[in-house]
Structures are given as structure tokens and as C-alpha cells.
Design a protein around this motif. Structure first.
Motif, mmCIF file in Angstrom:
data_model
loop_
_atom_site.group_PDB
_atom_site.id
_atom_site.type_symbol
_atom_site.label_atom_id
_atom_site.label_comp_id
_atom_site.label_asym_id
_atom_site.label_seq_id
_atom_site.Cartn_x
_atom_site.Cartn_y
_atom_site.Cartn_z
ATOM 1 N N GLY A 161 0.809 -1.217 0.000
ATOM 2 C CA GLY A 161 0.000 0.000 0.000
ATOM 3 C C GLY A 161 0.831 1.251 0.000
ATOM 4 N N GLY A 162 2.155 1.084 -0.015
ATOM 5 C CA GLY A 162 3.037 2.247 -0.064
ATOM 6 C C GLY A 162 3.159 2.786 -1.482
ATOM 7 N N CYS A 163 3.560 4.044 -1.592
ATOM 8 C CA CYS A 163 3.740 4.690 -2.900
ATOM 9 C C CYS A 163 5.122 5.316 -2.912
ATOM 10 C CB CYS A 163 2.657 5.740 -3.127
ATOM 11 S SG CYS A 163 2.666 6.469 -4.780
ATOM 12 N N ASP A 164 6.067 4.563 -3.455
ATOM 13 C CA ASP A 164 7.470 4.961 -3.407
ATOM 14 C C ASP A 164 7.800 5.853 -4.594
ATOM 15 O OD1 ASP A 164 10.191 5.125 -2.968
ATOM 16 O OD2 ASP A 164 10.355 3.017 -2.355
ATOM 17 N N LEU A 165 8.244 7.084 -4.316
ATOM 18 C CA LEU A 165 8.562 8.042 -5.376
ATOM 19 C C LEU A 165 10.067 8.243 -5.554
ATOM 20 C CD1 LEU A 165 5.870 10.813 -4.716
ATOM 21 C CD2 LEU A 165 5.766 8.890 -6.293
ATOM 22 N N GLU A 166 10.859 7.438 -4.895
ATOM 23 C CA GLU A 166 12.314 7.580 -5.010
ATOM 24 C C GLU A 166 12.756 7.421 -6.462
ATOM 25 O OE1 GLU A 166 16.077 8.033 -2.926
ATOM 26 O OE2 GLU A 166 14.253 7.471 -1.875
ATOM 27 N N GLY A 167 13.399 8.466 -7.000
ATOM 28 C CA GLY A 167 13.944 8.393 -8.351
ATOM 29 C C GLY A 167 12.922 8.457 -9.464
ATOM 30 N N VAL A 168 11.669 8.673 -9.116
ATOM 31 C CA VAL A 168 10.604 8.684 -10.122
ATOM 32 C C VAL A 168 10.582 10.030 -10.845
ATOM 33 C CG1 VAL A 168 8.105 8.607 -10.446
ATOM 34 C CG2 VAL A 168 9.216 6.987 -8.909
ATOM 35 N N ASP A 169 10.427 10.002 -12.152
ATOM 36 C CA ASP A 169 10.283 11.223 -12.942
ATOM 37 C C ASP A 169 8.883 11.793 -12.730
ATOM 38 O OD1 ASP A 169 10.160 13.225 -14.849
ATOM 39 O OD2 ASP A 169 11.122 12.048 -16.416
ATOM 40 N N LEU A 170 8.808 13.037 -12.270
ATOM 41 C CA LEU A 170 7.515 13.656 -12.006
ATOM 42 C C LEU A 170 6.796 14.086 -13.275
ATOM 43 C CD1 LEU A 170 8.436 15.843 -8.897
ATOM 44 C CD2 LEU A 170 7.284 13.625 -8.933
ATOM 45 N N GLY A 171 7.467 14.013 -14.399
ATOM 46 C CA GLY A 171 6.850 14.365 -15.668
ATOM 47 C C GLY A 171 7.123 15.810 -16.050
ATOM 48 N N ASP A 172 7.578 16.027 -17.266
ATOM 49 C CA ASP A 172 7.822 17.388 -17.746
ATOM 50 C C ASP A 172 6.502 18.103 -18.010
ATOM 51 O OD1 ASP A 172 10.511 17.035 -17.557
ATOM 52 O OD2 ASP A 172 10.852 16.715 -19.703
ATOM 53 N N GLN A 173 6.518 19.390 -17.751
ATOM 54 C CA GLN A 173 5.346 20.238 -17.970
ATOM 55 C C GLN A 173 5.624 21.152 -19.162
ATOM 56 O OE1 GLN A 173 2.904 19.373 -15.596
ATOM 57 N NE2 GLN A 173 4.568 17.950 -15.088
ATOM 58 N N THR A 174 4.673 21.268 -20.055
ATOM 59 C CA THR A 174 4.838 22.095 -21.256
ATOM 60 C C THR A 174 3.902 23.290 -21.175
ATOM 61 O OG1 THR A 174 5.408 20.155 -22.568
ATOM 62 C CG2 THR A 174 4.751 22.135 -23.762
ATOM 63 N N ILE A 175 4.468 24.481 -21.362
ATOM 64 C CA ILE A 175 3.699 25.717 -21.264
ATOM 65 C C ILE A 175 3.682 26.391 -22.626
ATOM 66 C CG2 ILE A 175 3.495 27.945 -20.117
ATOM 67 C CD1 ILE A 175 5.179 26.620 -17.841
ATOM 68 N N THR A 176 2.502 26.679 -23.108
ATOM 69 C CA THR A 176 2.319 27.326 -24.404
ATOM 70 C C THR A 176 1.432 28.553 -24.221
ATOM 71 O OG1 THR A 176 0.422 25.901 -24.887
ATOM 72 C CG2 THR A 176 2.589 25.171 -25.678
ATOM 73 N N ALA A 177 1.355 29.354 -25.272
ATOM 74 C CA ALA A 177 0.512 30.544 -25.244
ATOM 75 C C ALA A 177 -0.091 30.755 -26.622
ATOM 76 C CB ALA A 177 1.309 31.773 -24.809
ATOM 77 N N SER A 178 -1.182 31.480 -26.657
ATOM 78 C CA SER A 178 -1.805 31.840 -27.931
ATOM 79 C C SER A 178 -2.518 33.173 -27.761
ATOM 80 C CB SER A 178 -2.789 30.760 -28.394
ATOM 81 O OG SER A 178 -3.798 30.543 -27.421
ATOM 82 N N ALA A 179 -2.681 33.873 -28.886
ATOM 83 C CA ALA A 179 -3.372 35.159 -28.877
ATOM 84 C C ALA A 179 -4.829 34.953 -29.280
ATOM 85 C CB ALA A 179 -2.692 36.121 -29.837
ATOM 86 N N ARG A 180 -5.700 35.697 -28.644
ATOM 87 C CA ARG A 180 -7.126 35.614 -28.927
ATOM 88 C C ARG A 180 -7.667 37.038 -29.089
ATOM 89 N NH1 ARG A 180 -10.725 32.106 -24.896
ATOM 90 N NH2 ARG A 180 -9.568 30.480 -26.042
ATOM 91 N N TYR A 181 -8.375 37.280 -30.180
ATOM 92 C CA TYR A 181 -8.968 38.602 -30.350
ATOM 93 C C TYR A 181 -9.866 38.885 -29.146
ATOM 94 C CZ TYR A 181 -7.088 39.083 -35.038
ATOM 95 O OH TYR A 181 -6.231 39.215 -36.104
ATOM 96 N N PRO A 182 -9.747 40.080 -28.553
ATOM 97 C CA PRO A 182 -10.313 40.286 -27.213
ATOM 98 C C PRO A 182 -11.802 40.511 -27.131
ATOM 99 C CG PRO A 182 -9.207 42.270 -27.976
ATOM 100 C CD PRO A 182 -8.928 41.212 -29.004
#
Length: 791
Positions: A511-532
Motif C-alpha cells: 500500500g506504499g507509494c514509493d517516489l524515489e527516483g521517479v520522474d515527475l513528468g515534464d510540464q509544457t507551457i504554451t501561449a496563444s493570442a485571442r482577439y479580445p
């Protein structure tokens, strides 16, 4: 009827002529003090001009409405009222003997049919009274980009008394760029996180006739081509023009030159001013004023005229000379870029957007800015509002521009008024904002995540499981760009992850959840323009992305070192260490670690005590936000050269760690004796390691009843993880996340106004370890900041 001056004006007269002469004299007399290459020509310490005597353009995005306002002398109250006639391209007022018209004179954009291009917005023409003057207004809209000239004509009994040309530049989105793209590695929960910076430009097409008439190219790009446009098409009235007058382009110098467009180079943003009377304690300059809050505070700013103006609130409006922030230079920074929606998006399941010092313009463009000193990001010993600290105004803007005074003379980008009884457009989003906007706060949250339990166990507390949470940050938001076309969002790495227990760690047989050495996952940040305002097309993706690699500092270990005994007896001190993904150990204080060993032998508290049977359990302690929780015990190792397998069972997490002592050696080696090194039990190794470890070690995980072991350490107090004001349909809501081993926490909330004064203090109880909305809390419009602490 009295016939007088029909288009209001401020007289420069002899003062202006002398100022120009002095300006020229300085240039001749001083070879050392030379004006900058982009000098506008506005003389230092000259008279403030009336922007309504110029044709400084209004800039707008396709689909936006633009209200034009001109205050006219000589009209009487008989003229006041709505337009009497309207066409698709004009407003006509015929009342009290006066004839007033506003009509399209020229248009540079594409017009494939009669529906294309600028049009008068129905029933928006009006002659009205405002601040001891009578003004004319009308609103226009265009679905296409292009320059439009609107001509205002005032006549009486068929005789023209005065005329005025308005310029509008409707723009298409030309470019949207993330200006700080790349890959960034940072620790989970790192504060204040990072900013995501976006810069936009707009394009204005010019047909062949405009190109031929004005010597311009087929397209103007804003803000880049502002000075080029000014030099070609700027005009003034006779009051500002005439003999020995400045070039009309000088009056298109309406902003400072600081900000993201590179106009400060090569000298940065020097603290120079034209008046030491208005701005004491600065370097004098004969040609340029930096434009900053000379005497402190966030309201009064300097300008080339040697005075101070209430210039913190944009956008530039010719009806309000207080918004005029001329600095003596004419360049791209002067283009009054209208607010454009920027949609910021984060994917990856961990972290998101928040309001912080990195998305507060008055903090970013501040001489005391220090991003290493959160939460305010102001250098220690300084204040955000110190004298000369704030530059590159405006800190706020009105969205839309006419919300500054919807029933008055406010001009610029227009839109439906918003009150409790009326709304923004019926079946399209519109601005989604009405009134003063703090650059660059979150204007709208499109995806608001709520923290929930995953199946990844953090630990047990009081026999109750505490599970790691799904991501609670907003991952899709909207901000508005400022007058320079810039927006900055603050991205926070956070501590919660949607993938805990699935692709990021998993629940093992214990029932344990061992996170030793685990990759937390890369996060990707994007943007876009929207007519206001009006939907024109799909969002326009920005070039450049940011990848956030979140470091996982989760670590569990047991390690033994030989005790320095006076006698020849051999003993080892074994230390269990526990820290979470952010490198913090406070969350594990009080957790019991059970030490067992093979071959079987006894354990002692460090320093000696009564012996304890194998499977001795003691609590972790000493963990802080930056240091691990630890506990140490000792055990004898009498047979030199023999191996002793030591196992630590982190009971509240149901995790195991091993180390191997070779008696006589200075320290142990990670991993079980006779096995491979490394105590992490993850992926495929978790099943076999956990099963075998559980079978052989479970019977040893017992404690002698109430032996004289050390007392459990006090669990550290709860802490504030995040605080955010979120705009909802019901108004502003305070979202908080409190980290605690208890299910609830009592917090004190201080509501702070724009002057930094606490206007209300309340106490609320909230659920912990997830991002929650604070209930029964009304947040007034005057509240600018919120401070939260745990009681």
C-alpha cells in the motif's frame, strides 16, 4: 448665438516659441549634451499640450469597437442629444441651429464588399456635457484591419466652423512570441516559480493609394513602425503648428521608452529627469525624462514637461491629458497597443498559474525587483513604492478603455457597459472584464483544477491515511497585454500531480507509494493570442514553448556509520532519513521508523539506554521546509568481517529501505547484503523487493511495550502552500492550499487595499492538503492583495 472657437485648444503662445528657442540653443551651445537619436523634439519643461489638438491614432484589434470623442467649444446646450440621422458610415446631428457630423473619410484596408471595413455602431452618436465642456462622441467597428480617417465637422446654418480628423488603426494579430522559451529545471514547490513572457505585434494593411499618398509600405507593424507612421501622417491644429513649430510627429511621443521593446539600450533605464524640482535626488537631463514615481507611491509620475501626473492608469486617452507620459523620445514604445487576450496553457499534470510578484507589472518594472526574495520579490530593506522605484507605467489599464468613464468623455476601445443588471455580449464572450485591470493579473480562469485524493499514499496520521493530491492549480488562463503589447504569467511548479499512483509512482503490495527516483513528468507551457472582443477566428499560437522539468527530491534511506568508541567494542549508529519531493522533511515528523537487522540482535538509543528487541520503532524528528526528518539508533557488531543486513520500515508510508554493514568497516553500503546496491524499490524491482522484504521482515516489525525510547517529536505547524484570487461569475473567490497533517486548519486572512493597508481581518477554517475555495468570504473591489497565515 455667440460664434467663437469651435474646436477646443490650449494656447502655447510665446511660451512655446521660447521653449523651442531654448531647446535649439541647448543643442548649439553644448557639444557634450546631445539629444538621443530618437528625440521627439518635445522640449524639456515645456507646456503640456492638449492631445485633442493632435491626431494621435487610436489602435484597436479587428472586431473591436472604438469610441471617438472630441470636446468642442462654442456649442450650446441646445445641441446636446443623440444623433438625428445615421448611416453605415456616419453620424449626423442637426439640433439648435448646429449641424455636426462624424463620417468616414478614408480607409486603407481591404474592402471586397460593402460589409467589409469600418462601420458606425448603431445609436452610439451623441453630443453630451462633460466637465464644463460639450463633447461629441460616436463608436465605430471594423471586421478588417486598416487605417481609417473619421472627419468631424461642426457647422452653423450651413457655414463650416471647425473640423477635426480622427485616426484609427485596426490591427490583425501579426506575431505572438514567447520571449523566454526553453527548458527550465526547478524543484517541486519552488517559489515564486517562473514567468512566461509573451510579446505581440499587430499589422495594418495599406492599399496602393495610401502607399502612394503617404510614402508608406504595404503594411505597418505595430509597435515597430510607430515613428514611421508619425513622420508620415501626424498633424496638429494651428495652435500647435505654425511658424517655428515642432514637427507634428513630436506630439505622438505619448509614452516612456522603458519596457520590453529594447528602446532603453544601450544605457538600460537610467534614473534621469528634466526637473530636479519635480524629481529631486536624480540625474538631470536636458532632453529625456525617465518617467517614474519620482517621490514615491504608485500614483504620480514624471514626464518631459517637468511636472508630475497621475499616470498609473492607462491606456492613453486624448480626453485625459493625465495619461500623457511623454519622455522626449519617439519610438516603438509610444505606440498605444490595445489590450489583447493571451491564453496561457500548461500540460503535464503538475503545477499551473498563479498571481504573484512575477506577474505584477509594478514589481517587475521596479528598481528594487528581486525575484530571489519571495513573496513580494522586492529587495530586502526596500519597498515597492520607494522614490524612483516604479518605472515603465502604466501599472493598470481600463479594459475596455471607455470603462474609465462610460458616460463621460472616455475614448478608445469601447464595449458594452457591465453592471449588476447588464452583462457583456449576449452570445459571445466579449472582454470578460470591465473596469480597472492590474497588469498582468489573471483575468479569467478557463481550466480550474481542484485537488483530490490519488491512490498514492503520503503517510498515515492518527490511523487515517493522507493521500497525495491531484494538481489543484489553474492550467489554462487568460491575461491581457499592456500598452507595450507584453503579458507575463507566473507559473508555479506545485507539489501535487494528476499522475501520482499511476505513471508517477504506484501503490505496491504494502500500500506504499514509493517516489524515489521517479520522474515527475515534464510540464509544457504554451501561449496563444485571442482577439479580445468580437470572435474573428481561431486562437493564434505563439512561437516558442517552455518545458519545465520538476526535480524530484523525494528520498528515504537508512545508513550506518561505525561509532567512535573509546574501547575496542564495535557498534554502528544507523540513521533513517526522510524528505518529500520538495526536499522538505517536516511532513514526516512524528512518523515511526522500525529498525530490524539480520542476524538478530538488540538496539539502543544513541548514547546508551536499556536494550530494545529487534524491530525497534522510533519517531522521525527535526524535519523542516528545507531539511529532512531523521532518527538514529545504534546496534552492536561484534564479529569483525561479518555482514549485518539492516532494514528500516517507514511505518506511516509503508516503505522499506536496506543497508549492509560489514563489521569493522567505517560505514554501511546501501542495499541488502548480498544484493545489488540501492535502496529504492520502484518499477519492476518494487514487487519482488517488497514481497520478500515484507515476508521476512514483517514479524520483526514489533516494538517492546513502552520502553524508555525517545518521545515522539512534535509535528511542525501547518504551512501555506498557495494563495490566489480567482475571478468567477459570482465575483472574486479566494483559493488557498494549506499543507498540514490535520484534516482542517484555521487561517487568518488579511484583506489589503492598493495602498497596502489592511482593511479587514477574518478567520476561517478550511480543509487541508488540497486547493479549496474559502467559504463565506466577500472580497470587495478595493481589495488588491490578500495575506494568509495559519493560526
Amino acid at each position: 448665438m455667440r460664434v467663437g472657437k469651435y474646436l477646443s485648444r490650449l494656447r502655447l503662445g510665446l511660451t512655446a516659441v521660447l521653449a523651442v528657442a531654448v531647446f535649439a540653443g541647448v543643442m548649439v551651445a553644448s557639444a557634450a549634451a546631445q539629444p538621443p537619436s530618437d528625440a521627439s523634439g518635445l522640449p524639456a519643461n515645456g507646456d503640456v499640450f492638449n492631445p485633442q489638438e493632435t491626431n494621435v491614432p487610436y489602435l484597436a484589434w479587428r472586431g473591436e469597437e472604438v469610441r471617438l470623442v472630441k470636446c468642442v467649444g462654442g456649442l450650446t446646450s441646445d445641441a446636446i442629444g443623440a444623433s438625428t440621422t445615421q448611416t453605415s458610415g456616419s453620424f449626423i446631428f442637426n439640433r439648435g441651429g448646429f449641424n455636426v457630423s462624424m463620417a468616414i473619410f478614408a480607409y486603407s484596408g481591404p474592402q471586397e464588399n460593402s460589409f467589409d471595413g469600418p462601420k458606425a455602431v448603431t445609436d452610439t452618436g451623441n453630443i453630451f456635457f462633460d466637465r464644463d465642456r460639450i463633447c461629441v462622441r460616436g463608436t465605430w467597428i471594423s471586421n478588417k484591419a486598416g487605417i481609417t480617417v473619421i472627419k468631424l465637422t461642426v457647422s452653423h446654418n450651413g457655414v463650416i466652423l471647425g473640423q477635426h480628423d480622427f485616426l484609427i488603426g485596426w490591427m490583425a494579430v501579426n506575431s505572438t512570441d514567447v520571449t523566454n522559451p526553453g527548458t527550465v529545471s526547478e524543484d517541486a514547490g519552488f517559489e515564486p516559480g517562473n514567468s512566461v513572457n509573451v510579446q505581440v505585434t499587430g499589422s495594418i494593411p495599406l492599399n496602393q493609394e495610401f502607399q502612394d499618398d503617404w510614402g508608406l509600405s504595404s503594411q505597418l507593424v505595430m509597435p515597430n513602425d510607430w515613428a514611421t507612421w508619425a513622420n508620415a501622417m501626424a498633424t496638429t491644429d494651428q495652435n500647435l503648428g505654425g511658424t517655428n513649430s515642432l514637427p507634428p510627429s513630436a506630439y505622438w511621443d505619448i509614452h516612456d521608452s522603458s519596457g520590453p521593446l529594447g528602446n532603453e539600450d544601450p544605457d538600460g533605464s537610467p534614473d534621469v529627469h528634466v526637473s530636479q524640482t519635480a524629481c529631486p535626488g536624480s540625474v538631470n537631463d536636458a532632453f529625456v525624462d525617465q518617467v517614474d514615481n519620482c517621490n514615491g507611491g504608485e500614483t504620480w509620475f514624471s514626464r518631459i514637461f517637468g511636472d508630475l501626473t497621475t499616470g498609473q492608469n492607462g491606456p492613453f486617452d486624448p480626453s485625459y491629458s493625465s495619461t500623457l507620459l511623454s519622455d522626449g523620445r519617439l519610438n516603438s514604445s509610444d505606440a498605444p497597443m490595445p489590450a489583447l487576450k493571451i491564453v496561457f496553457n500548461s500540460t503535464g499534470g503538475m503545477g499551473g498559474f498563479d498571481n504573484s510578484c512575477l506577474s505584477d507589472k509594478s514589481t517587475v518594472y521596479n528598481r528594487n525587483f528581486d525575484p530571489t526574495n519571495p513573496p513580494d520579490c522586492i529587495a530586502a530593506g526596500h519597498d515597492e513604492e520607494d522614490a524612483h522605484a516604479i518605472y515603465a507605467p502604466y501599472e493598470q489599464q481600463y479594459v475596455p478603455a471607455t470603462s474609465r468613464s462610460p458616460f463621460g468623455a472616455a475614448s478608445g476601445v469601447d464595449g458594452p457597459i457591465y453592471t449588476d443588471l447588464t452583462g457583456q455580449p449576449n452570445n459571445f464572450a466579449g472582454f470578460g472584464w470591465y473596469g480597472k485591470y492590474d497588469n498582468w493579473e489573471i483575468a479569467q480562469t478557463l481550466v480550474q483544477n481542484m485537488s483530490n485524493d490519488t491512490n498514492c499514499l503520503l503517510r498515515f496520521k492518527n490511523y487515517e491515511p493522507i493521500y497525495r493530491q491531484t494538481n489543484g492549480f489553474p492550467t489554462r488562463i487568460v491575461e491581457f497585454t499592456d500598452e507595450h503589447g507584453e503579458a507575463r504569467a507566473q507559473w508555479q511548479p506545485g507539489l501535487d500531480n494528476d499522475n501520482f499512483g499511476t505513471t508517477v509512482g504506484f501503490a505496491d503490495d504494502n500500500g506504499g507509494c514509493d517516489l524515489e527516483g521517479v520522474d515527475l513528468g515534464d510540464q509544457t507551457i504554451t501561449a496563444s493570442a485571442r482577439y479580445p472582443f468580437q470572435p474573428i477566428g481561431l486562437d493564434i499560437a505563439a512561437t516558442g514553448t517552455i518545458t519545465k522539468h520538476i526535480n524530484n527530491l523525494f528520498h528515504k534511506a537508512v545508513h550506518c556509520v561505525r561509532k567512535n568508541n573509546v574501547s575496542s567494542a564495535i557498534a554502528y549508529i544507523c540513521t533513517a532519513t526522510a524528505q518529500d519531493i520538495a526536499g522538505n522533511g517536516d511532513v514526516f515528523n512524528g512518523e515511526k521508523v522500525c529498525f530490524s537487522r539480520e542476524p538478530d540482535n538488540i538496539w539502543y538509543n544513541v548514547g546508551g539506554s536499556s536494550p530494545h528487541q529487534n524491530g525497534y520503532c522510533v519517531p522521525l524528528a527535526g524535519g523542516t521546509a528545507t531539511a529532512p526528518a531523521t532518527v538514529s539508533v545504534e546496534t552492536p557488531a561484534t564479529l569483525v568481517g561479518s555482514q549485518i543486513d539492516v532494514q528500516a520500515y517507514f511505518a506511516d508510508e509503508k516503505l522499506l529501505r536496506d543497508t549492509c554493514i560489514t563489521s569493522g568497516q567505517p560505514e554501511s553500503v546501501d542495499g541488502p547484503c548480498g544484493g545489488t546496491s540501492g535502496g529504492t524499490t520502484t518499477t519492476s524491482g518494487t514487487t519482488s523487493g517488497t514481497t520478500s522484504g515484507t515476508t521476512s521482515g514483517t514479524t520483526g516489525i514489533t516494538t517492546l511495550p513502552n520502553q524508555k525510547g525517545s518521545k515522539p517529536a512534535k509535528v511542525t505547524k501547518a504551512s501555506v502552500v498557495s494563495v490566489q484570487l480567482v475571478m468567477t461569475k459570482q465575483g472574486r473567490v479566494l483559493m488557498v492550499k494549506i499543507h498540514s497533517l490535520k484534516k482542517t486548519a484555521k487561517i487568518q486572512i488579511r484583506l489589503v487595499n492598493a495602498k497596502g493597508r489592511v482593511i479587514a481581518t477574518v478567520v476561517r477554517t478550511v480543509k487541508t492538503n488540497k486547493r479549496v475555495a474559502v467559504k463565506n468570504l466577500k472580497i470587495a473591489k478595493s481589495v488588491k492583495h490578500v495575506k494568509v497565515r495559519v493560526l
